[in-house]
Design a protein around this motif. Structure first.
Motif, short mmCIF file in Angstrom:
data_model
loop_
_atom_site.label_atom_id
_atom_site.label_comp_id
_atom_site.label_asym_id
_atom_site.label_seq_id
_atom_site.Cartn_x
_atom_site.Cartn_y
_atom_site.Cartn_z
N ASP A 344 0.82 -1.21 0.00
CA ASP A 344 0.00 0.00 0.00
C ASP A 344 0.86 1.26 0.00
OD1 ASP A 344 0.97 -0.02 2.56
OD2 ASP A 344 -0.98 0.19 3.54
N ARG A 345 2.17 1.06 -0.24
CA ARG A 345 3.14 2.15 -0.43
C ARG A 345 3.40 2.94 0.84
NH1 ARG A 345 4.27 -1.13 -4.20
NH2 ARG A 345 2.97 -1.01 -6.07
N ASP A 346 3.20 2.31 2.01
CA ASP A 346 3.75 2.85 3.24
C ASP A 346 4.40 1.71 4.01
OD1 ASP A 346 1.56 1.57 4.52
OD2 ASP A 346 0.39 3.43 4.50
N ILE A 347 5.25 2.04 4.95
CA ILE A 347 6.17 1.06 5.53
C ILE A 347 5.58 0.47 6.80
CG2 ILE A 347 7.53 2.67 6.94
CD1 ILE A 347 9.04 0.13 4.51
N ASP A 348 5.64 -0.86 6.91
CA ASP A 348 5.16 -1.61 8.06
C ASP A 348 6.36 -2.20 8.79
OD1 ASP A 348 2.37 -1.43 6.85
OD2 ASP A 348 3.36 -2.70 5.37
N VAL A 349 6.13 -2.84 9.94
CA VAL A 349 7.26 -3.42 10.67
C VAL A 349 6.89 -4.79 11.24
CG1 VAL A 349 6.67 -2.20 12.83
CG2 VAL A 349 9.00 -3.04 12.46
N PHE A 350 7.80 -5.74 11.05
CA PHE A 350 7.70 -7.06 11.67
C PHE A 350 8.73 -7.14 12.78
CE2 PHE A 350 9.09 -11.51 12.02
CZ PHE A 350 7.88 -12.15 12.22
N ILE A 351 8.32 -7.66 13.94
CA ILE A 351 9.23 -7.81 15.08
C ILE A 351 9.32 -9.28 15.44
CG2 ILE A 351 9.72 -7.18 17.46
CD1 ILE A 351 8.18 -4.61 17.04
N ALA A 352 10.50 -9.84 15.26
CA ALA A 352 10.77 -11.21 15.69
C ALA A 352 10.99 -11.19 17.20
CB ALA A 352 12.00 -11.76 14.98
N LYS A 353 10.28 -12.05 17.91
CA LYS A 353 10.31 -12.04 19.37
C LYS A 353 11.12 -13.23 19.89
CE LYS A 353 7.23 -9.80 21.35
NZ LYS A 353 7.10 -8.47 21.97
#
Length: 705
Positions: A344-353
């Motif tokens: 969707d042309r904005d930045i997301d974040v994945f967090i490995a726990k």
């Protein structure tokens, strides 16, 4: 073929000469073959080259020598019940004792903190296995196992000793010429190996003030004051230090806060999309922290949800909960990667726990950017603790909310379908299994692990991605092994003679990815495949273009995508350039960059085998209007604008920009609802833009009253 010799009473017949050697140095190493051995104390000479993924100084060493009578894949392991709860580490060297080079090694790939690693041993060569007391344990058993080596990989790396000093490593442009340099850190020094246009490196040592916090856990780079030279972030065990480059990159000013931060992965990223880089740092035992840029190069500290920072929080719960003790336990935030997973042309974040305790604290998180300054975790799971998330949770709608204990994840479009996938690597046996997840393009992921080949990948803390053989398919560098992408969502694992974990970039500007760690540069020998390297320079967006989506199309391979990212894997800082392998394709049909600001640049017919710099807005493609028969009403509007068109606008990107060019609304029209909510906007003039799923663009002026 395997040859494992276990301890039995036959051990009394082993040649006594083995035990006449002290093991205190390379020249006095204890000679061993395949079998099981006991280490009773480590008190030998140290050696500065660290061959493991955790770049801490070596302690004293206990030295063993192994000579191969034929080509073998040799596995060294302490991963046995007899060593339960111990912490071991080993290094494998080859060459003359006066000039040793790393050939392998491992720290924590076994259960808990035990070691398990492999290396290629070639007939007639001698290798030195050195056990380290850096973590204290000096008494344990280990085995040497020999097996027939697999076929050689379709690429090779040449290991080069480089004169780097300090801790942590980065391979990123530090002098603004677009070439990747090598970076290492001391408490009062930044050691740079500057890549020259002619080839080779110039060593530059820059003195700094004594850093309050060293990058003992991670390092990130980005130009947060927009002066043309990258600044550094040191993620330490007690806090965060920024090193801010001066106007010509010849010196740095230290900026350290007094906030306690048990840092893990750190990133530079424009969180609020105002054109200025912010910083993000995973916190091990509390909610994650972030530093918002005021536009003048000053960074303000925030933690968890905050109305002046990020009201929804990112990777953390509010600090002012009634039960502070419970909130304070929210942690296990280890490996953050900022990517546009939903296109969707904005930045997301994945967090490995990676943490024990309540499942909330060890469940991986995927925070979707809602396009309005807020984020929602769509990888949580059903449970009482959903109330701790700002919007109550989403019942793991993405299918990424697993309690896999991992320190990092490797993201890449593994099947070139235009959506970015992920390999989530477990950190140790017993902590869950590796997962290979395919992006379905609708915000969800499908588990493709079974039969993919990644089931046998090594455990460990470092997973990162890149196309190492330039065939057009993204591979995974995982804890000293290469997961080579076969192009059909399966991978072949190569364990021996691969680079250890490290910073990834191009150290000789040949278009092939190299790896840097410690005193070792693993230089990719390359092949005949073609390539393209892109450097992004933002104007309205942040100057590095971090968060931009780079997309190329070529006749044979089709579409490939990369996101510009600062901070991947767990601890190292890899290049801010984007690298594409092209196989036998000799022409790039289109090169498209979707900038964080919303600007779109398109370049046609790009030559291969070159490095190019793209400046935001240079093609002015945002001005194009290609969708006919589209209208908006009412205009002016107070609450909603309706878009009317005979054109199918499902999955189009709908954006609203203020008069300063800042994007204030952004979302993907997945529901095919053509009503735009503008009720939260201030009165004034705006630009509404629609980009259809097939790339056509329409923009028009709208008034909010």
């Amino acid at each position: 073929m395997k040859k494992i010799l276990l301890f039995t009473t036959l051990c009394i017949f082993i040649n006594s000469e083995i035990y006449s050697q002290s093991g205190n140095s390379c020249s006095d190493a204890i000679e061993i073959t395949a079998g099981t051995y006991t280490v009773n104390g480590i008190n030998g000479n140290t050696f500065e080259s660290n061959c493991t993924e955790y770049d801490a100084d070596n302690g004293e060493l206990e030295w063993y020598s192994y000579s191969a009578i034929q080509d073998y894949l040799v596995t060294v392991s302490t991963d046995y019940a007899v060593n339960n709860n111990l912490d071991t580490r080993f290094h494998v060297y080859q060459g003359e004792c006066e000039n040793l080079q790393c050939a392998g090694g491992d720290d924590d790939s076994g259960d808990g903190y035990l070691s398990h690693g492999s290396f290629y041993a070639y007939a007639g060569n001698t290798y030195y296995i050195a056990w380290d007391d850096r973590w204290g344990d000096e008494n344990f058993e280990f085995t040497i196992e020999e097996s027939d080596p697999p076929p050689p990989p379709p690429f090779e790396f040449t290991q080069i000793n480089v004169n780097s000093v300090g801790s942590e490593r980065g391979m990123v442009d530090m002098n603004g010429d677009g070439l990747d340099d090598m970076v290492s850190i001391q408490s009062t020094n930044i050691n740079l190996l500057i890549q020259t246009q002619e080839g080779g490196f110039d060593e530059v040592n820059i003195s700094t003030s004594n850093a309050d916090y060293m990058p003992s856990w991670s390092m990130a780079a980005g130009d947060f004051d927009r002066n043309g030279f990258n600044d550094l972030l040191y993620g330490g065990g007690s806090g965060v230090t920024f090193m801010k480059a001066n106007h010509d990159g010849s010196g740095y000013t230290e900026i350290s806060g007094n906030e306690y931060v048990f840092s893990q992965r750190s990133n530079f990223v424009d969180i609020n999309n105002d054109g200025h880089l912010d910083a993000f740092v995973c916190h091990d035992i509390q909610p994650t922290v972030y530093y918002i840029n005021d536009g003048e190069g000053n960074l303000q500290f925030f933690q968890g949800p905050n109305d002046e920072g990020i009201s929804s929080g990112i990777g953390g719960v509010a600090q002012n909960l009634a039960d502070w003790n419970t909130a304070a336990q929210e942690g296990g935030n280890y490996g953050s990667v900022w990517i546009d997973f939903d296109n969707d042309r904005d930045i997301d974040v994945f967090i490995a726990k990676c943490r024990g305790g309540n499942i909330q604290w060890k469940n991986n998180e995927l925070w979707r950017n809602n396009g309005d300054g807020t984020f929602s975790n769509i990888a949580d799971v059903t449970g009482w603790y959903n109330s701790y998330y700002p919007d109550g949770g989403h019942d793991n709608s993405s299918n990424l909310g697993d309690p896999v204990q991992t320190w990092s994840s490797a993201w890449g479009d593994f099947d070139n379908d235009g959506y970015i996938d992920v390999y989530v690597g477990a950190s140790a046996t017993g902590d869950g299994e590796h997962k290979l997840m395919q992006n379905n393009g609708d915000g969800t992921f499908t588990d493709r692990t079974a039969g993919s080949g990644v089931e046998g990948a090594p455990f460990g803390i470092e997973n990162d991605s890149g196309d190492f053989n330039n065939d057009g398919y993204i591979d995974v560098l995982s804890n000293g092994s290469m997961l080579l992408n076969n192009g059909d969502f399966t991978f072949t694992i190569y364990d021996g003679n691969m680079p250890g974990p490290g910073a990834i970039g191009d150290a000789n500007n040949d278009g092939f990815l190299d790896v840097f760690n410690g005193n070792n540069l693993y230089q990719n020998d390359g092949n005949d495949n073609n390539w393209l390297t892109i450097r992004t320079t933002g104007t309205t967006s942040n100057i590095n273009g971090i968060g931009a989506r780079v997309e190329i199309t070529s006749p044979g391979i089709g579409t490939q995508i990369r996101d510009v990212r600062s901070g991947t894997g767990f601890r190292y800082m890899s290049s801010l350039n984007t690298y594409f392998g092209l196989g036998e394709d000799t022409n790039i049909t289109t090169l498209t960059i979707y900038w964080p600001s919303g600007t779109v640049d398109v370049i046609n017919n790009v030559d291969v085998n070159q490095s190019i710099n793209i400046v935001e807005g240079q093609t002015l493609s945002i001005e194009a209007s290609e969708i006919n028969q589209l209208s908006v009403f009412p205009n002016p509007a107070s609450d909603f604008i309706t878009i009317k068109s005979d054109y199918n606008l499902k999955d189009s990107i709908i954006s609203v920009f203020d008069i300063n060019g800042r994007r204030v609304i952004n979302y993907k029209n997945t529901a095919n609802n053509n009503m735009v909510d503008v009720s939260s906007l201030s009165n004034g003039e705006y630009i509404l833009r629609v980009i259809s799923s097939d790339g056509k663009i329409y923009s028009t002026k709208v008034l909010k009253r």
